[in-house]
Design a protein around this motif. Structure first.
Motif, PDB file in Angstrom:
ATOM      1  N   ARG A  71       0.952  -1.373  -0.012  1.00 15.75           N
ATOM      2  CA  ARG A  71       0.098  -0.197   0.079  1.00 15.75           C
ATOM      3  C   ARG A  71       0.656   1.231   0.083  1.00 15.75           C
ATOM      4  O   ARG A  71       0.422   2.322  -0.152  1.00 15.75           O
ATOM      5  CB  ARG A  71      -0.946   0.116   1.219  1.00 15.75           C
ATOM      6  CG  ARG A  71      -0.216   0.241   2.594  1.00 15.75           C
ATOM      7  CD  ARG A  71      -1.108   0.596   3.724  1.00 15.75           C
ATOM      8  NE  ARG A  71      -0.705   0.883   4.782  1.00 15.75           N
ATOM      9  CZ  ARG A  71      -0.137   0.264   5.916  1.00 15.75           C
ATOM     10  NH1 ARG A  71      -0.054  -1.080   5.599  1.00 15.75           N
ATOM     11  NH2 ARG A  71       0.026   0.671   7.035  1.00 15.75           N
ATOM     12  N   ARG A 103      -4.797  -3.591  -2.641  1.00 14.80           N
ATOM     13  CA  ARG A 103      -6.051  -2.519  -3.232  1.00 14.80           C
ATOM     14  C   ARG A 103      -6.179  -1.176  -2.614  1.00 14.80           C
ATOM     15  O   ARG A 103      -6.364  -0.223  -3.224  1.00 14.80           O
ATOM     16  CB  ARG A 103      -7.371  -3.164  -2.739  1.00 14.80           C
ATOM     17  CG  ARG A 103      -7.983  -4.366  -3.175  1.00 14.80           C
ATOM     18  CD  ARG A 103      -9.216  -4.890  -2.867  1.00 14.80           C
ATOM     19  NE  ARG A 103      -9.773  -5.894  -3.723  1.00 14.80           N
ATOM     20  CZ  ARG A 103      -9.615  -7.285  -3.128  1.00 14.80           C
ATOM     21  NH1 ARG A 103      -8.979  -7.331  -1.882  1.00 14.80           N
ATOM     22  NH2 ARG A 103      -9.899  -8.045  -3.669  1.00 14.80           N
ATOM     23  N   GLY A 153      -7.825  -0.434  -5.594  1.00 15.39           N
ATOM     24  CA  GLY A 153      -8.940  -0.881  -5.428  1.00 15.39           C
ATOM     25  C   GLY A 153     -10.219  -0.305  -6.214  1.00 15.39           C
ATOM     26  O   GLY A 153     -11.195  -1.183  -6.620  1.00 15.39           O
ATOM     27  N   ALA A 195      -7.379  -4.138 -13.437  1.00 14.27           N
ATOM     28  CA  ALA A 195      -8.154  -4.681 -12.233  1.00 14.27           C
ATOM     29  C   ALA A 195      -8.589  -6.426 -12.509  1.00 14.27           C
ATOM     30  O   ALA A 195      -8.396  -7.070 -11.689  1.00 14.27           O
ATOM     31  CB  ALA A 195      -9.226  -3.836 -11.659  1.00 14.27           C
ATOM     32  N   LEU A 200      -5.792  -8.873  -6.876  1.00 14.38           N
ATOM     33  CA  LEU A 200      -6.013  -7.583  -6.135  1.00 14.38           C
ATOM     34  C   LEU A 200      -6.043  -8.158  -4.561  1.00 14.38           C
ATOM     35  O   LEU A 200      -6.793  -9.166  -4.489  1.00 14.38           O
ATOM     36  CB  LEU A 200      -6.813  -6.508  -6.209  1.00 14.38           C
ATOM     37  CG  LEU A 200      -7.052  -6.069  -7.606  1.00 14.38           C
ATOM     38  CD1 LEU A 200      -8.179  -5.058  -7.833  1.00 14.38           C
ATOM     39  CD2 LEU A 200      -5.597  -5.265  -7.984  1.00 14.38           C
ATOM     40  N   ASP A 202      -5.711  -7.688   0.188  1.00 11.72           N
ATOM     41  CA  ASP A 202      -5.799  -6.765   1.049  1.00 11.72           C
ATOM     42  C   ASP A 202      -4.404  -6.880   2.141  1.00 11.72           C
ATOM     43  O   ASP A 202      -3.666  -7.856   1.508  1.00 11.72           O
ATOM     44  CB  ASP A 202      -7.136  -6.945   2.028  1.00 11.72           C
ATOM     45  CG  ASP A 202      -7.187  -8.353   2.494  1.00 11.72           C
ATOM     46  OD1 ASP A 202      -6.056  -8.903   2.584  1.00 11.72           O
ATOM     47  OD2 ASP A 202      -8.547  -8.616   2.919  1.00 11.72           O
TER      48      ASP A 202
END
Length: 444
Positions: A71, A103, A153, A195, A200, A202
């Motif tokens: 991130r 994301r 995301g 995407a 993708l 977390d």
């Protein structure tokens, strides 16, 4: 053991080659990118002659090691697609199969890049040396409009993405005038395809990845360009120290569980404007750069003698390093006058150490930059042509053992690893500089 790789200069020290070498034995499970974005340029040349300049993919990709974009990485899907195409051309059949992306990672778009270039052009002679890729613009926009800044995301939700892109384009156009960038609908289509193509994730996905085995955290740019500790305003909108990687490790339940590896050349370089105290134009023809040249936005690639004062400052800013990677050890034989600068002269004062200040004090950093622009090398060491003498001299100057030595694009040698953080929990910043009979001081 995980390893964090950080450049202790202005970038271009050889992080890509170092990461590639660390991935060579097959034990590394992933390369994690933890700062910067598509403006990175980490060159890897394999023994069979393949060459790739890594920007967003990790520099272990040619060895089949997967990449995770955390991130803290600003992701540019259009640039990523071009990079994937080149990786296919050099023998990586499905680059996206080796890639996962958080994301929450910020998104860099053509609108950010266009605004970035317009601002840099408007600075005229006071240009900062931006790469023109829009990474800093994306960071600035996110700070100004945190609820509207697009993330990776958002590419999976076309209605939300269209709204964000229109707001972004219109706000920047209101401020800067028309942007030379594609229509919003076309941009959204490309981002939606991205995407659908990549994995993708977390934050928990990185935790799982780190539990599978060793990872290499690959930094971008260099500590002397850090957004808070670099020589403002000739800096990047990114934290270039170990901090982001260590945050990710702490979140994964392994705080302090990585070796900190600082990368330096045997000579100090930088792209574009800003302080380079040891700059010597006579070195340029002796040390040609096959993968670094004049950049349209960054400006000229500049070369100087090894600046132990600046690199020791970078070590202190980072809170110390566990080990060093010293690259370009063939350079002293090609440039016989190559030296190590151990102190500056500034306004009649001998300066051996740059004292780090509090994080976030950009007024102080700008004042430091102004003084460095007046600095000149004052005390030299001359290790000669022997690569081992150079390696040992740099180790002594920066207060850390050398783990990796590189003498060419394809020759990186690992020394016996020094103790890891578990065996040596207290890291020391750069060693105290050697004392000289003239008056010395720390520049604050």
């Amino acid at each position: 053991m995980h390893t964090i790789v950080v450049d202790l200069g202005f970038g271009d020290a050889g992080k890509g080659a170092a990461v590639d070498r660390l991935c060579q034995d097959g034990t590394v499970q992933a390369v994690v990118r933890f700062n910067g974005g598509a403006q990175a340029a980490h060159n890897v040349v394999t023994a069979d002659g393949r060459h790739h300049t890594f920007a967003q993919f990790g520099s272990g990709t040619l060895r089949g090691v997967r990449t995770h974009l955390s991130r803290f990485m600003t992701v540019d899907p259009l640039a990523l697609a071009a990079e994937a195409d080149h990786l296919r051309a050099v023998g990586v059949p499905d680059p996206y199969a080796l890639l996962s992306v958080d994301r929450a990672a910020p998104l860099a778009t053509p609108y950010h890049a266009a605004a970035n270039r317009l601002r840099e052009q408007a600075r005229g002679a006071d240009r900062h040396g931006s790469c023109g890729m829009g990474v800093g613009e994306a960071a600035a926009y996110a700070l100004a409009h945190p609820g509207d800044a697009p993330t990776v995301g958002d590419c999976a939700s076309r209605p939300r993405l269209l709204r964000q892109l229109r707001l972004l384009r219109d706000r920047l156009a209101d401020e800067l005038g028309p942007l030379p960038a594609p229509p919003v609908e076309d941009c959204a289509e490309v981002l939606a395809a991205f995407a659908r193509t990549v994995t993708l994730t977390d934050g928990s996905a990185l935790h799982d990845l780190l539990r599978r085995g060793p990872a290499v955290f690959e930094g971008a740019q260099g500590v002397l360009l850090d957004e808070w500790h670099g020589f403002h305003p000739y800096t990047t909108w990114s934290t270039t120290t170990f901090a982001n990687a260590e945050t990710l490790l702490a979140e994964a339940g392994t705080p302090g569980g990585a070796r900190r590896l600082g990368v330096v050349r045997t000579y100090t370089t930088r792209h574009g404007p800003g302080p380079l105290v040891t700059e010597d134009p006579e070195l340029t023809p002796l040390l040609p750069e096959p993968h670094n040249g004049h950049g349209r936005w960054q400006g000229a690639f500049r070369t100087g003698h090894f600046d132990a004062v600046a690199h020791a400052y970078a070590v202190e800013v980072c809170g110390g390093v566990d080990a060093l990677a010293v690259t370009h050890l063939d350079a002293p034989a090609r440039a016989r006058g190559l030296r190590i600068c151990r102190a500056y002269g500034i306004d009649g004062t001998l300066v051996e150490r740059l004292a780090p200040g509090p994080s976030g004090d950009l007024v102080r950093q700008a004042a430091l930059t102004a003084r460095l622009q007046r600095a000149r090398p004052a005390v030299w060491d001359t290790p000669g042509r022997d690569p081992r003498r150079w390696s040992d001299a740099i180790s002594a100057a920066l207060g850390a053992p050398v783990l990796l030595e590189s003498s060419s694009a394809t020759r990186q040698v690992l020394r016996k690893p020094p103790p890891g953080p578990e065996a040596a929990p207290t890291r020391h910043p750069a060693s105290e500089p050697a004392r000289h009979p003239t008056r010395t001081t720390a520049l604050r």
